[in-house]
Design a protein around this motif. Structure first.
Motif, PDB file in Angstrom:
ATOM      1  N   GLY A 124       3.728  10.540   2.449  1.00 36.74           N
ATOM      2  CA  GLY A 124       5.153  10.633   2.115  1.00 36.74           C
ATOM      3  C   GLY A 124       4.741  12.507   1.408  1.00 36.74           C
ATOM      4  N   SER A 125       6.240  13.199   1.008  1.00 38.67           N
ATOM      5  CA  SER A 125       6.130  14.413   0.657  1.00 38.67           C
ATOM      6  C   SER A 125       5.371  14.231  -1.256  1.00 38.67           C
ATOM      7  N   SER A 126       5.311  13.194  -1.940  1.00 44.06           N
ATOM      8  CA  SER A 126       4.311  13.545  -3.156  1.00 44.06           C
ATOM      9  C   SER A 126       3.621  11.806  -2.757  1.00 44.06           C
ATOM     10  N   GLU A 127       3.013  11.663  -3.949  1.00 45.14           N
ATOM     11  CA  GLU A 127       2.978  10.270  -4.546  1.00 45.14           C
ATOM     12  C   GLU A 127       3.610   8.980  -4.468  1.00 45.14           C
ATOM     13  N   ALA A 128       3.967   8.034  -3.486  1.00 45.39           N
ATOM     14  CA  ALA A 128       4.858   6.980  -3.886  1.00 45.39           C
ATOM     15  C   ALA A 128       4.328   6.359  -5.715  1.00 45.39           C
ATOM     16  N   SER A 129       4.974   6.045  -6.190  1.00 47.04           N
ATOM     17  CA  SER A 129       5.316   5.907  -7.562  1.00 47.04           C
ATOM     18  C   SER A 129       5.115   4.496  -7.252  1.00 47.04           C
ATOM     19  N   ASP A 130       4.290   3.273  -8.707  1.00 46.66           N
ATOM     20  CA  ASP A 130       4.516   2.525  -8.759  1.00 46.66           C
ATOM     21  C   ASP A 130       5.824   1.374  -8.072  1.00 46.66           C
ATOM     22  N   ILE A 131       6.484   2.231  -8.344  1.00 46.52           N
ATOM     23  CA  ILE A 131       7.152   1.044  -9.014  1.00 46.52           C
ATOM     24  C   ILE A 131       8.320   1.336  -7.438  1.00 46.52           C
ATOM     25  N   GLU A 132       8.189   2.502  -6.738  1.00 48.89           N
ATOM     26  CA  GLU A 132       8.324   2.120  -5.728  1.00 48.89           C
ATOM     27  C   GLU A 132       7.263   1.830  -4.616  1.00 48.89           C
ATOM     28  N   LEU A 133       6.065   1.237  -4.704  1.00 48.18           N
ATOM     29  CA  LEU A 133       5.244   0.554  -4.589  1.00 48.18           C
ATOM     30  C   LEU A 133       5.340  -1.049  -4.617  1.00 48.18           C
ATOM     31  N   ILE A 134       6.150  -0.982  -5.427  1.00 46.51           N
ATOM     32  CA  ILE A 134       5.959  -2.293  -5.410  1.00 46.51           C
ATOM     33  C   ILE A 134       7.882  -3.172  -5.314  1.00 46.51           C
ATOM     34  N   GLU A 135       8.520  -1.912  -5.367  1.00 50.47           N
ATOM     35  CA  GLU A 135       9.791  -1.908  -4.430  1.00 50.47           C
ATOM     36  C   GLU A 135       9.651  -2.269  -3.207  1.00 50.47           C
ATOM     37  N   ARG A 136       8.415  -1.483  -2.282  1.00 47.88           N
ATOM     38  CA  ARG A 136       8.325  -1.675  -1.152  1.00 47.88           C
ATOM     39  C   ARG A 136       7.803  -3.357  -0.584  1.00 47.88           C
ATOM     40  N   ALA A 137       6.910  -3.118  -1.026  1.00 49.17           N
ATOM     41  CA  ALA A 137       5.620  -4.947  -1.526  1.00 49.17           C
ATOM     42  C   ALA A 137       6.650  -5.743  -0.975  1.00 49.17           C
ATOM     43  N   ARG A 138       7.503  -6.363  -1.927  1.00 46.36           N
ATOM     44  CA  ARG A 138       8.661  -6.817  -2.369  1.00 46.36           C
ATOM     45  C   ARG A 138       9.590  -7.243  -0.968  1.00 46.36           C
ATOM     46  N   ARG A 139       9.894  -6.036  -0.786  1.00 47.51           N
ATOM     47  CA  ARG A 139      10.450  -6.716   0.722  1.00 47.51           C
ATOM     48  C   ARG A 139       9.900  -6.732   1.694  1.00 47.51           C
ATOM     49  N   TRP A 140       8.575  -6.106   2.160  1.00 53.42           N
ATOM     50  CA  TRP A 140       7.549  -6.516   2.574  1.00 53.42           C
ATOM     51  C   TRP A 140       7.994  -7.873   3.284  1.00 53.42           C
ATOM     52  N   PHE A 141       6.947  -8.577   2.069  1.00 53.95           N
ATOM     53  CA  PHE A 141       7.163  -9.631   1.845  1.00 53.95           C
ATOM     54  C   PHE A 141       8.838 -10.775   1.997  1.00 53.95           C
ATOM     55  N   GLU A 142       9.873 -10.131   1.929  1.00 54.02           N
ATOM     56  CA  GLU A 142      10.684 -11.197   2.070  1.00 54.02           C
ATOM     57  C   GLU A 142      10.957 -10.743   3.933  1.00 54.02           C
ATOM     58  N   ILE A 143      11.270  -9.832   4.205  1.00 53.22           N
ATOM     59  CA  ILE A 143      10.865  -9.516   5.982  1.00 53.22           C
ATOM     60  C   ILE A 143       9.744 -10.726   6.789  1.00 53.22           C
ATOM     61  N   ASN A 144       8.915 -11.331   6.061  1.00 57.49           N
ATOM     62  CA  ASN A 144       7.152 -10.779   6.788  1.00 57.49           C
ATOM     63  C   ASN A 144       7.567 -12.924   6.258  1.00 57.49           C
ATOM     64  N   LEU A 145       8.640 -13.263   5.587  1.00 56.31           N
ATOM     65  CA  LEU A 145       8.849 -14.976   5.275  1.00 56.31           C
ATOM     66  C   LEU A 145       8.942 -15.831   6.467  1.00 56.31           C
ATOM     67  N   ASP A 146       9.615 -15.683   7.847  1.00 56.52           N
ATOM     68  CA  ASP A 146       9.207 -16.341   8.276  1.00 56.52           C
ATOM     69  C   ASP A 146       7.721 -16.844   8.595  1.00 56.52           C
ATOM     70  N   LYS A 147       6.984 -15.217   9.223  1.00 57.40           N
ATOM     71  CA  LYS A 147       5.624 -14.705   9.617  1.00 57.40           C
ATOM     72  C   LYS A 147       4.775 -15.762   8.490  1.00 57.40           C
ATOM     73  N   LEU A 148       4.907 -15.792   7.452  1.00 59.08           N
ATOM     74  CA  LEU A 148       4.091 -16.475   6.632  1.00 59.08           C
ATOM     75  C   LEU A 148       4.314 -17.726   6.753  1.00 59.08           C
ATOM     76  N   HIS A 149       5.620 -18.420   6.513  1.00 61.41           N
ATOM     77  CA  HIS A 149       5.792 -20.017   6.942  1.00 61.41           C
ATOM     78  C   HIS A 149       4.990 -20.414   8.287  1.00 61.41           C
ATOM     79  N   GLY A 150       5.181 -19.531   9.040  1.00 60.87           N
ATOM     80  CA  GLY A 150       3.912 -20.031  10.323  1.00 60.87           C
ATOM     81  C   GLY A 150       2.897 -19.889   9.890  1.00 60.87           C
ATOM     82  N   ALA A 151       2.253 -19.250   9.182  1.00 64.08           N
ATOM     83  CA  ALA A 151       0.684 -18.879   8.917  1.00 64.08           C
ATOM     84  C   ALA A 151       0.087 -20.012   7.683  1.00 64.08           C
ATOM     85  N   VAL A 152       1.277 -20.540   6.939  1.00 67.05           N
ATOM     86  CA  VAL A 152       0.531 -21.293   6.347  1.00 67.05           C
ATOM     87  C   VAL A 152       1.626 -22.899   5.787  1.00 67.05           C
TER      88      VAL A 152
END
Lengths: 386, 117
Positions: free
Chosen positions: B28-56
């Motif tokens: 990255g061009s600078s350290e990602a802020s906490d809010i950006e990291l949290i947003e990214r994790a939420r988007r990742w969680f949404e993207i991976n819901l099907d996979k998590l469903h499969g696992a759990v």
């Protein structure tokens, strides 16, 4: 790490910005300006990759729907790369450029007395409410765009500055996207993978920091090259352009970028655990690397020295004038008991004073680290660079 | 015991850990802020819901534990989800204990409506 597809990586970055989902504060024309900057940059990047025999690794350069001020580079499963530029970058550059250019020619030359060697906790609280969308990253998309829009609408600036604002946004995007592109061009992803399985004799943290400094140095050279080529091309089309004005604007906007970057972390030694240097050191490195990249005449170097110093100084003066306005309460009051602090981390001391010497020493350390890193990078060892 | 600590963390804290892990292999061009990291994790969680469903949601062990609300049961549920996620694999550098705790925050019932049948 499982590599994400372009679609997944883009979703993770907030998705692509289009004319239909852009924030309201960005007009249709401003959006088109931003898209054409990335389009033109894409062409420059392709040319640079071709000249380094690396055309096969090129990938998309995308404006994303995020208020973040940090661009990013990701490797895709096919070995190509994606460069993401959040809308927060050009939007923030635009609003801050409008705020600062109000002082052009009217600088009070106020001096903010504050040392980078003071470690003052909780500096985030010292940013007044209306300037928080510029200097802090604490809001999610919707409230962020609303707050930035309110600030933008409150700015009273002579309309004749609009061309300068557009050019500053353009050059700011060129510099920031070039930093990410340098990671790709210089082979940093391969080096990072190599360091996971091989002892390179340099610890991971130093390696990562060295790659960030190398990307800053690369971005400086690429931004200078892109600007020069664009000016030459415009001159051939008989457009009224001048490299002197281009250099003045580039120096101004790079200073502005480092004024916003990590502005809440002003303490000189607050970066020891970070992959990045203090913004003052990064800014100094830009000027040093950009100067080295000028291959022209002595006159050209002298002109760059003159215009870059002017751009840097005018930006710092304007930042201090904005700080003065903030302290007067123009952008809202601070919570009870919170002291005023400078808005930015560019806290220069006297020439050859403690701060100046520390900045130069840190830059020298960084350059020495870059030399170590470059010994592992084929683009430098096989001399295929640009 | 370290895994169980994840249960005491808030959703934001868990998302921050996941967001940091997701940024591990990018520049990255600078350290990602906490809010950006949290947003990214939420988007990742949404993207991976099907996979998590499969696992759990195919795990009998989790099915047995999912309705438990007492502390002991929650610990057992966390352990069962960690086990299922590890067996399923493919979550890269994302810390599995944090992800399992995040799944509990999200709601096993919500992720696996099949458990109610």
């Amino acid at each position: 790490m499982n590599q994400l597809s372009l679609e997944e990586a883009l979703r993770l970055a907030g998705g692509a910005i289009t004319a239909n989902n852009k924030p309201n504060l960005i007009s249709a024309n401003q959006y088109l300006d931003m898209v054409s900057t990335l389009d033109s940059l894409g062409a420059h990047f392709t040319e640079i990759l071709e000249s380094a025999d690396l055309a096969h690794i090129g990938g998309p350069l995308v404006l994303t729907n995020s208020p973040s001020f940090s661009c990013s580079a990701k490797v895709l499963p096919d070995g190509s790369f994606a460069l993401f530029v959040p809308m927060g970058v050009p939007a923030r550059l635009r609003v801050l450029a409008r705020l600062l250019l109000r002082f052009w020619g009217k600088e009070s030359r106020i001096r903010v007395v504050r040392s980078v060697f003071d470690n003052i906790p909780n500096e985030k609280d010292s940013v007044p409410p209306q300037l928080r969308p510029i200097f802090l990253e604490e809001l999610t998309s919707d409230p962020y765009w609303n707050e930035l829009n309110k600030l933008d609408e409150s700015i009273e600036i002579d309309g004749t500055f609009e061309t300068d604002v557009r050019e500053l946004v353009h050059l700011g995007l060129v510099f920031m996207a070039s930093h990410e592109f340098s990671h790709v061009l210089h082979g940093h992803f391969d080096l990072m993978s190599r360091a996971r399985t091989e002892d390179l004799g340099i610890d991971q943290s130093a390696l990562r920091k060295g790659m960030e400094v190398d990307a800053d140095a690369g971005a400086s050279a690429i931004a200078m090259r892109v600007l020069m080529k664009d000016v030459e091309s415009a001159a051939k089309s008989h457009l009224d352009v001048s490299i002197a004005t281009g250099w003045l604007r580039l120096a101004y906007v790079v200073t502005l970028i480092f004024a916003v970057t990590d502005s809440h972390r002003k303490f000189a030694y607050g970066y020891q655990q970070s992959y990045y240097n203090h913004p003052m050191v990064r800014c100094e490195l830009f000027f040093s690397s950009a100067t080295k990249s000028i291959s022209g005449s002595k006159e050209a170097k002298q002109l760059w020295q003159k215009k870059s110093t002017e751009g840097w100084m005018k930006c710092v003066f304007a930042l201090n004038d904005l700080t003065r306005e903030a302290w007067s309460g123009k952008y809202g009051n601070l919570p009870d008991g919170v002291p005023h602090a400078p808005l930015h981390a560019l806290l220069y001391g006297a020439g050859f004073g403690k701060t100046d010497l520390w900045t130069l020493e840190e830059m020298q350390k960084s350059l020495s680290l870059v030399n170590k890193i470059r010994a592992f990078l084929p683009i430098f060892t096989s001399r295929k660079m640009m | 015991m370290e895994n169980l600590d994840a249960l005491n963390k808030s959703v934001d804290e868990l998302d921050l850990e996941i967001g940091r892990a997701l940024s591990f292999d990018e520049f990255g061009s600078s350290e990602a802020s906490d809010i950006e990291l949290i947003e990214r994790a939420r988007r990742w969680f949404e993207i991976n819901l099907d996979k998590l469903h499969g696992a759990v949601c195919e795990s009998e062990a989790i099915r047995e534990h999912f309705s438990g609300i007492e502390a002991q049961k929650r610990n057992e549920l966390l352990a069962a989800i960690i086990d299922a996620l590890l067996k399923f694999g493919g979550f890269g550098t994302v810390p599995i204990a944090s992800l399992a705790a995040r799944v509990i925050h999200y709601g096993v019932e919500r992720l696996c409506p099949n458990f109610q049948k």
